[in-house]
Design a protein around this motif. Sequence first.
Motif, PDB file in Angstrom:
ATOM      1  N   PRO A  52       0.818  -1.218   0.000  1.00 21.99           N
ATOM      2  CA  PRO A  52       0.000   0.000   0.000  1.00 21.99           C
ATOM      3  C   PRO A  52       0.850   1.265   0.000  1.00 21.99           C
ATOM      4  O   PRO A  52       0.478   2.270  -0.590  1.00 21.99           O
ATOM      5  N   VAL A  53       1.995   1.222   0.707  1.00 20.73           N
ATOM      6  CA  VAL A  53       2.933   2.340   0.699  1.00 20.73           C
ATOM      7  C   VAL A  53       4.313   1.805   0.345  1.00 20.73           C
ATOM      8  O   VAL A  53       4.874   0.986   1.073  1.00 20.73           O
ATOM      9  N   ARG A  54       4.821   2.234  -0.786  1.00 16.24           N
ATOM     10  CA  ARG A  54       6.181   1.846  -1.158  1.00 16.24           C
ATOM     11  C   ARG A  54       7.204   2.793  -0.554  1.00 16.24           C
ATOM     12  O   ARG A  54       8.264   2.371  -0.096  1.00 16.24           O
ATOM     13  N   ARG A  55       6.865   4.088  -0.548  1.00 10.08           N
ATOM     14  CA  ARG A  55       7.827   5.083  -0.089  1.00 10.08           C
ATOM     15  C   ARG A  55       7.072   6.369   0.249  1.00 10.08           C
ATOM     16  O   ARG A  55       6.043   6.660  -0.335  1.00 10.08           O
ATOM     17  N   SER A 108       7.172  -4.468   2.834  1.00 12.06           N
ATOM     18  CA  SER A 108       5.963  -5.225   3.131  1.00 12.06           C
ATOM     19  C   SER A 108       6.105  -5.796   4.538  1.00 12.06           C
ATOM     20  O   SER A 108       7.207  -5.878   5.087  1.00 12.06           O
ATOM     21  N   GLY A 109       5.023  -6.179   5.151  1.00 12.54           N
ATOM     22  CA  GLY A 109       5.093  -6.697   6.506  1.00 12.54           C
ATOM     23  C   GLY A 109       5.075  -5.580   7.527  1.00 12.54           C
ATOM     24  O   GLY A 109       4.426  -4.550   7.332  1.00 12.54           O
ATOM     25  N   VAL A 110       5.787  -5.762   8.623  1.00 13.27           N
ATOM     26  CA  VAL A 110       5.756  -4.833   9.746  1.00 13.27           C
ATOM     27  C   VAL A 110       7.055  -4.040   9.828  1.00 13.27           C
ATOM     28  O   VAL A 110       8.147  -4.620   9.765  1.00 13.27           O
ATOM     29  N   THR A 111       6.925  -2.729   9.982  1.00 13.88           N
ATOM     30  CA  THR A 111       8.052  -1.857  10.273  1.00 13.88           C
ATOM     31  C   THR A 111       7.806  -1.218  11.629  1.00 13.88           C
ATOM     32  O   THR A 111       6.770  -0.585  11.844  1.00 13.88           O
ATOM     33  N   VAL A 150       2.865  10.200  -0.584  1.00 16.99           N
ATOM     34  CA  VAL A 150       2.863   8.746  -0.446  1.00 16.99           C
ATOM     35  C   VAL A 150       2.928   8.122  -1.825  1.00 16.99           C
ATOM     36  O   VAL A 150       2.065   8.365  -2.669  1.00 16.99           O
ATOM     37  N   GLU A 151       3.964   7.324  -2.067  1.00 18.13           N
ATOM     38  CA  GLU A 151       4.074   6.583  -3.318  1.00 18.13           C
ATOM     39  C   GLU A 151       3.422   5.216  -3.105  1.00 18.13           C
ATOM     40  O   GLU A 151       3.914   4.395  -2.328  1.00 18.13           O
ATOM     41  N   ARG A 152       2.318   4.995  -3.773  1.00 15.37           N
ATOM     42  CA  ARG A 152       1.520   3.787  -3.585  1.00 15.37           C
ATOM     43  C   ARG A 152       1.782   2.784  -4.701  1.00 15.37           C
ATOM     44  O   ARG A 152       2.156   3.153  -5.808  1.00 15.37           O
ATOM     45  N   SER A 153       1.554   1.527  -4.420  1.00 16.74           N
ATOM     46  CA  SER A 153       1.549   0.514  -5.458  1.00 16.74           C
ATOM     47  C   SER A 153       0.176   0.531  -6.124  1.00 16.74           C
ATOM     48  O   SER A 153      -0.852   0.530  -5.437  1.00 16.74           O
ATOM     49  N   PRO A 154       0.113   0.579  -7.439  1.00 18.84           N
ATOM     50  CA  PRO A 154      -1.168   0.785  -8.118  1.00 18.84           C
ATOM     51  C   PRO A 154      -2.200  -0.305  -7.863  1.00 18.84           C
ATOM     52  O   PRO A 154      -3.398  -0.044  -7.915  1.00 18.84           O
ATOM     53  N   ARG A 182      -1.600 -12.348   5.791  1.00 18.15           N
ATOM     54  CA  ARG A 182      -2.758 -12.040   4.949  1.00 18.15           C
ATOM     55  C   ARG A 182      -2.469 -10.912   3.963  1.00 18.15           C
ATOM     56  O   ARG A 182      -3.289 -10.624   3.099  1.00 18.15           O
ATOM     57  N   GLY A 183      -1.347 -10.263   4.110  1.00 16.97           N
ATOM     58  CA  GLY A 183      -0.984  -9.217   3.159  1.00 16.97           C
ATOM     59  C   GLY A 183      -1.075  -7.804   3.681  1.00 16.97           C
ATOM     60  O   GLY A 183      -0.958  -6.854   2.910  1.00 16.97           O
ATOM     61  N   THR A 184      -1.293  -7.623   4.985  1.00 18.90           N
ATOM     62  CA  THR A 184      -1.391  -6.293   5.561  1.00 18.90           C
ATOM     63  C   THR A 184       0.000  -5.701   5.773  1.00 18.90           C
ATOM     64  O   THR A 184       0.924  -6.392   6.183  1.00 18.90           O
ATOM     65  N   GLN A 185       0.123  -4.416   5.495  1.00 19.43           N
ATOM     66  CA  GLN A 185       1.349  -3.674   5.774  1.00 19.43           C
ATOM     67  C   GLN A 185       1.136  -2.888   7.066  1.00 19.43           C
ATOM     68  O   GLN A 185       0.106  -2.239   7.246  1.00 19.43           O
TER      69      GLN A 185
END
Length: 248
Positions: free
Chosen positions: A13-16, A49-52, A101-105, A190-193
């Motif tokens: 959802p958020v790349r950068r 991706s995943g948890v930061t 926010v740079e999003r993945s399309p 499940r794919g949540t960031q």
Amino acid sequence: MTERGDRLDDDRPVRRVRAYQDAPWDPDVWPATIPAVAQVLLEGLELASGVTFLVGENGSGKSTLVEGIATAYGLPAEGGSNQGSHVTRASESPLGEWLLVERSPTAARWGFFLRAETMHGYYTYLEALGGPDAVLHSLSHGESFNELLQTKLNHPQFVAGLIVLDEPEAALSFESTLRWLANLNEMVKRGTQVLCATHSPILASLPGARLLETGEWGIRESTWEDLEIVRHWKFYLSDPQRYLRHLL
């Protein structure tokens, strides 16, 4: 659904996040005076991706950063999802207005911001709407956070998107923190960031999580063993008197 190691970067959802080219931030004016915030404004910040986890002392900028990223993503500054918002008293910094926010399309657009210090206002907002969420005010602080975990954050209906957490451990017992740890792991599968500011060495121990430590140096990547909070807790629990004799 693929496991976290197999996920494509385009699913994030958020790349950068980075500052807008003409963002009106001043390096001599708060919050840009915080080294971690200044680093993001100057260099940007990539979210895996995943948890930061953002880990650091009070005043090191971690909560300011997660709040700014949450609002730049379109989430309410006082907490909640991007499907509804409420305002009691604006207290957020202007950081969210400066960030792009740079999003993945192809990524999910749903998101949720859990901000520990303003959840009372969010519960009041839900109570006014009616429905099953109105019960949150009748629960203890920790119980209400655990209820949100089950009904919002790790509910099968919301299997992807961005979850932003600001010090969720503030309401949690040791056992509840372990419960959150297990649920974070399920959410990632499940794919949540997830982006989380925390003081909890328990949450920060999540396998596979990216650990970013904030401080006078700005932001630096770390391992769990090298985090300052982990070292301090280990030293304190091994010999509390070593600390207390200087305090009491």
